[in-house]
Design an enzyme around this catalytic site. Sequence first.
Site, PDB file in Angstrom:
ATOM      1  N   LYS A   1     151.700   1.265   7.651  1.00 13.99           N
ATOM      2  CA  LYS A   1     152.740   0.268   7.417  1.00 13.99           C
ATOM      3  C   LYS A   1     153.872   0.395   8.433  1.00 13.99           C
ATOM      4  O   LYS A   1     154.413  -0.604   8.895  1.00 13.99           O
ATOM      5  CB  LYS A   1     153.309   0.399   6.000  1.00 13.99           C
ATOM      6  CG  LYS A   1     152.360  -0.116   4.919  1.00 13.99           C
ATOM      7  CD  LYS A   1     153.102  -0.221   3.599  1.00 13.99           C
ATOM      8  CE  LYS A   1     152.181  -0.645   2.474  1.00 13.99           C
ATOM      9  NZ  LYS A   1     152.871  -0.600   1.174  1.00 13.99           N
TER      10      LYS A   1
ATOM     11  N   LYS B   1     138.878  -6.072   1.295  1.00 13.70           N
ATOM     12  CA  LYS B   1     139.174  -6.218  -0.125  1.00 13.70           C
ATOM     13  C   LYS B   1     139.955  -7.510  -0.370  1.00 13.70           C
ATOM     14  O   LYS B   1     140.812  -7.864   0.429  1.00 13.70           O
ATOM     15  CB  LYS B   1     140.020  -5.015  -0.565  1.00 13.70           C
ATOM     16  CG  LYS B   1     139.676  -4.482  -1.937  1.00 13.70           C
ATOM     17  CD  LYS B   1     140.381  -3.164  -2.161  1.00 13.70           C
ATOM     18  CE  LYS B   1     141.335  -3.275  -3.330  1.00 13.70           C
ATOM     19  NZ  LYS B   1     142.039  -2.032  -3.634  1.00 13.70           N
TER      20      LYS B   1
ATOM     21  N   LYS C   1     143.882  -8.343   0.574  1.00 14.34           N
ATOM     22  CA  LYS C   1     144.401  -7.520   1.669  1.00 14.34           C
ATOM     23  C   LYS C   1     144.385  -8.262   3.007  1.00 14.34           C
ATOM     24  O   LYS C   1     144.782  -7.719   4.024  1.00 14.34           O
ATOM     25  CB  LYS C   1     143.564  -6.230   1.814  1.00 14.34           C
ATOM     26  CG  LYS C   1     143.605  -5.334   0.606  1.00 14.34           C
ATOM     27  CD  LYS C   1     144.913  -4.559   0.500  1.00 14.34           C
ATOM     28  CE  LYS C   1     144.920  -3.740  -0.776  1.00 14.34           C
ATOM     29  NZ  LYS C   1     146.222  -3.197  -1.104  1.00 14.34           N
TER      30      LYS C   1
END
Length: 332
Positions: A119, A200, A203
């Site tokens: 991140k 996923k 995401k």
Amino acid sequence: MTVTAPTRPKRRLTGLKPTGHLQLGNLLGAIRPMIQEQYRSDTIAFLADLHALTVEHDPGAIRARTLEQATALLAAGLDPDRALLYAQSQVPEHTELHFLLECATGYGEAHRMIQFKEKAAAQEHVRLSLLSYPVLMAADVLLHDTEEVPVGEDQRQHMELTRTIALRFNARYGPTFTVPVGVAPEVAARVMDLAEPRSKMGKTGNGAGVIFLLDPPEVIRRKVMRAITDSHRTVGYEPEFRPGVANLLTILAACVGSTPAALAGDFPSYGPLKRAVVEAVDGLLRPIRTRYKELARDPGYVNRVLEEGAERARDSAAGTVHRAKRAIGLLA
Ligand code: TRP
């Protein structure tokens, strides 16, 4: 004849970060398993609104999503008389314990977290709270003497850090915290993005392959009919080689209570499979959508549930914070 003593229900805690609209992957992977567990486990569910502030955020959106997710959990069947539901920021013990745990965590430990690195690398301005994100998560868990935390792959490292912090604190300052374990929810389905079936659901960047909990039927139909498959003519369950078809089978199996491999033989081609998925998903989401609309008409009700939840959570948490303060050397 063997007689086994009745076991006390295990305390299980789930945190949901109110950063987006809930989608089918959240429902089948986390929410439905939790709702099924609420009659067997001592269930705590909370909205991790403080965690939502660790990256750039829109204040109005966080508040709206927090209420929306709480409403959706209730609409999906979370029973507030059975499970504890509340918003993290309404229980100040979370941040109180957070600081104490920061004093038992190394900078290097936090800095090594994969999620932090990923991140942080994607942003220009990294908030300090992003670094201590997993320590707040440890506080969430340890606050309630939690025994089990259902986690997916992406939160496993954070759960390991939580255990490390608990063990270290207990070793240094005396037995204070229950040491929790991360568990895989029993009946969870791992749902992938319909347009990018190797990622996923939820995401990926654009929402084309994501079915949101509150999507109307025609939107569900469009997204499923456009789902990526492959150039085979027959339906087969091979997640590795044919992820798109495998994902449709996984979704269908989760909706109708079967297994993807068993369902593969029921469909001669992709058209009928997709139509079956549309029907099954809409059948699953329709009652939730209806109940959501009813609940949303009276936001006062959901707010009251959250306030009462916060009060109960504070009762449950106060003892832990008191113990931790005493142990670490404060006037409690
Ligand atoms: N970090 C979790 C996520 O992104 C949300 C979360 C916050 C959480 N605190 C928690 C999950 C405590 C489990 C336990 O999904």
